[in-house]
Design an enzyme around this catalytic site. Structure first.
Site, PDB file in Angstrom:
ATOM      1  CB  CYS A 125     -24.198  -7.657 -19.620  1.00  9.51           C
ATOM      2  SG  CYS A 125     -26.009  -7.345 -20.142  1.00  9.51           S
ATOM      3  CB  CYS A 166     -29.360 -11.731 -30.660  1.00  7.74           C
ATOM      4  SG  CYS A 166     -29.153 -12.903 -32.036  1.00  7.74           S
TER       5      CYS A 166
END
Length: 310
Positions: free
Chosen positions: A106, A35
């Site tokens: 993130c 991914c």
């Protein structure tokens, strides 16, 4: 190009606590290399004091992913397990002096890895198996629970924000409708946030444009301001034509293929066809159309058109 703070650059170029922790007694893994992002967080917890004595990470991802992982380890070393557990992705981003909206996922990955590691330490099952029915975005392996946490912690109010924070819906876009359902359900459950009727100049509803759910609903727009089908089609065509020069400068192009209610099908050609950033281009087109029409629409690739429409 995105603007990064000095602290993000510091943790990217000189990451702290990277590598393998041989003495770890807690490990959390999230994401997937297929991914594009993956994180393995390892902790050494003192069983008597419950203090995290050491932490290391291994990250596969971009500079923001490395910086977020590095910052997370610095933040949790010296804290007890319970103290670390209350940290959110927002805390990670703030520690770094902020992250570009497109890179907030993130920090979310870091917070998810921390929850997974602590669950592992406590011998609890980590709910990250994405059982059928719970998975929302198959492209990036994002389930409803992860979206709910991101929306609740960060006060997200739009599909684009959810994509920035979780990556969900950033590829094939077939999960957009499901993401919207999860987003609306969380907003209704909290009873606090609801996008105001007016769109921002970018077409994204921000935190400064939200109102209490309990407030009196905004009056519907006057009938005279509602576009006819012909006017709506012309507005869509005009907006896409206005975007073409910018896309063409990058060697690509976009063309309108069909309009089916709130679903608008387009075809990307040239350099945009098959480009890794094509999802971002599609999102940009969608934002422009939302701004132009004053209503939410979904921009989808022509390849996803129903068979009967081909």
């Amino acid at each position: 190009m995105w603007n990064y703070t000095d602290k993000v650059k510091e943790h990217f170029f000189n990451p702290k606590n990277s590598g393998v922790l041989d003495t770890a007694n807690a490990v959390g893994e999230v994401g997937s290399i297929t991914c594009g992002d993956a994180l393995r967080l390892m902790l050494k917890v003192d069983p008597d004091t419950q203090i995290i004595q050491d932490a290391k990470f291994q990250t596969f991802g971009c500079g923001s992913a490395i910086a977020s992982s590095s910052a997370l380890t610095e933040m949790i070393i010296g804290k007890t397990v319970d103290e670390a557990l209350v940290l959110t992705n927002r805390d990670i981003a703030d520690y770094l002096g902020g992250l570009p909206p497109e890179k907030m996922h993130c920090s979310v990955m870091g917070a998810e890895a921390l929850r997974a590691a602590i669950a592992n330490y406590k011998g609890e099952a980590w709910e990250d198996d994405h059982e059928e029915g719970e998975l929302v975005c198959k492209c990036f392996g994002v389930d409803a629970a992860m979206i709910e946490r991101a929306v609740t912690v960060n006060g997200l109010t739009s599909l684009e924000e959810v994509t920035h924070y979780t990556k969900a819906g950033g590829s094939c876009q077939t999960c957009h409708e499901k993401i919207e359902e999860v987003l609306e359900a969380v907003m209704a459950k909290t009873g606090i946030l609801k996008p105001a009727a007016k769109h921002s100049p970018t077409g994204v509803v921000g935190l400064d444009a939200i109102q209490p759910l309990a407030a009196k609903p905004a009056e519907p727009a006057a009938a005279a301001s509602k576009l006819t089908n012909v006017q709506r089609m012309q507005a869509i065509m005009g907006a896409i034509e206005a975007m073409r020069p910018q896309i063409q400068r990058d060697g690509g192009d976009v063309e309108l293929v069909d309009i089916d209610g709130k679903d608008i099908y387009v075809r990307l050609t040239g350099a945009c066809s098959g480009c890794s950033q094509s999802a971002g281009t599609m999102m940009g087109v969608q934002m422009k159309l939302v701004e132009t029409l004053g209503e939410f629409v979904r921009v989808k690739p022509a390849s996803l058109m129903p068979a009967h429409a081909n």
